[in-house]
Enzyme design. Structure first.
Site, PDB file in Angstrom:
ATOM      1  CE  LYS A  79      20.701 -24.164 -34.482  1.00  0.00           C
ATOM      2  NZ  LYS A  79      21.248 -24.982 -35.279  1.00  0.00           N
ATOM      3  CB  SER A 154      20.073 -25.086 -38.976  1.00  0.00           C
ATOM      4  OG  SER A 154      20.071 -25.472 -37.836  1.00  0.00           O
ATOM      5  CB  SER A 178      22.982 -27.657 -38.864  1.00  0.00           C
ATOM      6  OG  SER A 178      22.005 -27.225 -38.925  1.00  0.00           O
TER       7      SER A 178
HETATM    8  N1  GLN Z   1      20.751 -27.951 -43.967  1.00  0.00           N
HETATM    9  C1  GLN Z   1      19.547 -29.615 -43.147  1.00  0.00           C
HETATM   10  C2  GLN Z   1      18.363 -29.587 -43.316  1.00  0.00           C
HETATM   11  O1  GLN Z   1      17.730 -28.084 -43.386  1.00  0.00           O
HETATM   12  C3  GLN Z   1      20.091 -29.860 -42.306  1.00  0.00           C
HETATM   13  C4  GLN Z   1      20.344 -28.471 -40.805  1.00  0.00           C
HETATM   14  C5  GLN Z   1      20.479 -29.082 -39.268  1.00  0.00           C
HETATM   15  O2  GLN Z   1      21.643 -29.599 -39.196  1.00  0.00           O
HETATM   16  N2  GLN Z   1      19.927 -28.793 -38.808  1.00  0.00           N
HETATM   17  O3  GLN Z   1      17.913 -30.166 -43.054  1.00  0.00           O
END
Ligand code: GLN
Length: 493
Positions: A79, A154, A178
């Site tokens: 990532k 994400s 995410s």
């Molecule tokens: N969807 C969540 C957010 O936008 C989780 C994102 C994440 O885990 N990085 O904060």
């Protein structure tokens, strides 16, 4: 069981050990698959064949010297949030367009030490803020099961790459879901470990008290092998836990007889779609036939997880993202009047809309006059949510439920409605707030444009440091089912 062949990390490890294939051959094979499939997916944001082959040759040399471990020469996608020498670390943002870190993140160091070979860097929501990959400055990622659906976020690039078969494994990070949510949307397996198990050093911070890195792959067994590589104490991360190293594969073959599965009644309420409910209930029935028992448990405050999370995460983000000021990293506005104007223009131009929204919310909830009403209150709720889990784990060993309320939706469907997107994090955020380990495994298919439908994820939440048991239960389920072996249409073979 499906008769398609699928390259798991485990299988590649065996082929490398037997000498049937070299690390260089494997890397070249995957790079060719990426070249063919990535234009339609946009899962990778950076490829560097020369760099990949340097790592692959080093892996082959280690093996020739008799120093190979189980993962030496296995390819992986990282990532774009992890600092890594030889690669950019853009974190989905224009702000870091030209940023290349001069050092390796803790997770990357460990991946390197295990001999994993970097295939490339995967697309993600800007600064890991999002559930769809639509907030990436480098374009949206397409779900391999249905190209006009989101892959989740994400870590959407990582999930799409594994699902499409153009990387056997990937790293991800999970602040509020995410790793688990994109794993669910793309039909793969992913685990967010207990907070503090995987080093956050060199992992670009979103919300430091929630962020945790972890592996994404096809199977629980692969995730266990990868977690063995990723986990470990790091003096450079103040929240890293100093614990004796453990073997996360040790319970893979443990029988499920006697396992007590807690099913939170709050996770089956309104908002959950029928296809997800049916698939999760069928999975629970499978666990019962494998010898586990299920018991209803209650997480009475779980309904407050999303509001608490969307106060705490932006608060921490507004502080963490202060450092992107046009002086120390990455982007700087080309024209400005004075220093303050440079800061303002750099941040106005460098950050996308969702990141700005979170910085504004975070600054607001931390400001004098609102701190007590929002931030402090959210921290109290956070404690109560952790207490709920502690009480539930008195009656069960693992907690099972859905990862997401629905299957993946269309690109653009929720792009203009952040609140409805935030609500999709209802089952995942409480796990981060409590610091517990959580994973998602494929458990069926639901609605969608395809005859087969789109993948559904089953979430497994464990008590602190109980990753081995979670991975074992997931592995047993995967030996009895073939959801994790299904491949999307057009997957290169
Ligand atoms: N969807 C969540 C957010 O936008 C989780 C994102 C994440 O885990 N990085 O904060």
């Amino acid at each position: 069981m499906s008769d398609r062949t699928m390259d798991t990390v485990k299988q590649l490890s065996v082929r490398l050990a037997s000498g049937e294939v070299s690390a260089v051959e494997l890397a070249q094979d995957y790079l060719a698959k990426i070249q063919a499939a990535n234009p339609a997916l946009n899962a990778f944001v950076e490829l560097n064949e020369a760099q990949t082959l340097i790592e692959a040759r080093a892996a082959d040399a280690l093996r020739a010297a008799g120093q190979a471990g189980p993962l030496t020469g296995v390819p992986i996608a990282h990532k774009d949030i992890f600092c890594q020498t030889g690669w950019h670390a853009r974190c989905g943002s224009k702000m870091l367009e030209n940023f290349a870190a001069p050092y390796d993140a803790g997770l990357i160091e460990r991946a390197r030490a295990a001999g994993l070979v970097t295939l490339g860097r995967t697309n993600m929501d800007e600064f890991a803020m999002g559930s769809t990959n639509e907030s990436s400055h480098y374009g949206v990622v397409h779900n391999p099961w249905q190209l006009d659906a989101v892959p989740g976020g994400s870590s959407g690039g990582s999930a799409a790459a594994v699902a499409a078969g153009i990387a056997p494994a990937a790293s991800g990070t999970d602040t509020g879901g995410s790793i688990r949510q994109p794993a669910a949307f793309c039909g793969i397996t992913g685990i967010k470990p207990t907070y503090g198990i995987v080093s956050r050093w060199g992992m670009i911070a979103y919300a430091s008290s929630l962020d945790q890195g972890g592996p994404m792959a096809h199977t629980a067994e692969d995730c266990a092998l990868l977690l063995n590589a990723f986990a470990g104490f790091d003096t450079r991360d103040a929240t890293s836990l100093e614990r004796a190293p453990e073997d996360y594969t040790r319970a893979l073959d443990a029988p499920l007889a006697g396992l007590r599965i807690g099913v939170p009644k709050e996770f089956f309420g309104e908002g959950m779609s029928d296809d997800v409910r049916a698939a999760v209930e069928a999975a629970l029935a499978t666990f019962r036939t494998l010898g586990a028992t299920t018991v209803e448990v209650s997480l009475p405050r779980s309904g407050y997880a999303v509001p608490a999370y969307y106060v705490i995460a932006p608060a921490e983000a507004s502080s963490n993202l202060n450092r992107f000021d046009g002086v120390r990293y990455g982007y700087r506005a080309p024209e400005y009047r004075d220093l303050n104007d440079m800061y303002a223009k750099t941040r106005a131009q460098g950050f996308g809309e969702e990141v700005k929204r979170r910085i504004l919310i975070g600054t607001y909830v931390l400001s004098h006059g609102y701190y007590d009403a929002y931030y402090l209150q959210a921290q109290r709720v956070r404690r109560l949510i952790a207490d709920d889990y502690r009480a539930a784990f008195r009656d069960c060993d693992l907690i099972l439920g859905p990862t997401t309320p629905t299957v993946a939706y269309g690109i653009g469907d929720k792009a203009d409605d952040p609140l409805s997107m935030y609500l999709g994090d209802i089952y995942t955020t409480s796990v981060n707030l409590a610091g517990l380990p959580g994973m998602s495994i494929p458990c069926g298919f639901g609605a969608g444009g395809l005859p087969a439908g789109l993948p559904i994820g089953l979430q497994i939440v464990g008590n602190y440091f109980d990753e081995a048991r979670m991975l074992g239960a997931a592995h047993r389920f995967q030996q009895a089912t073939d959801w994790h072996l299904r491949t999307p249409p057009g997957k290169p073979t």
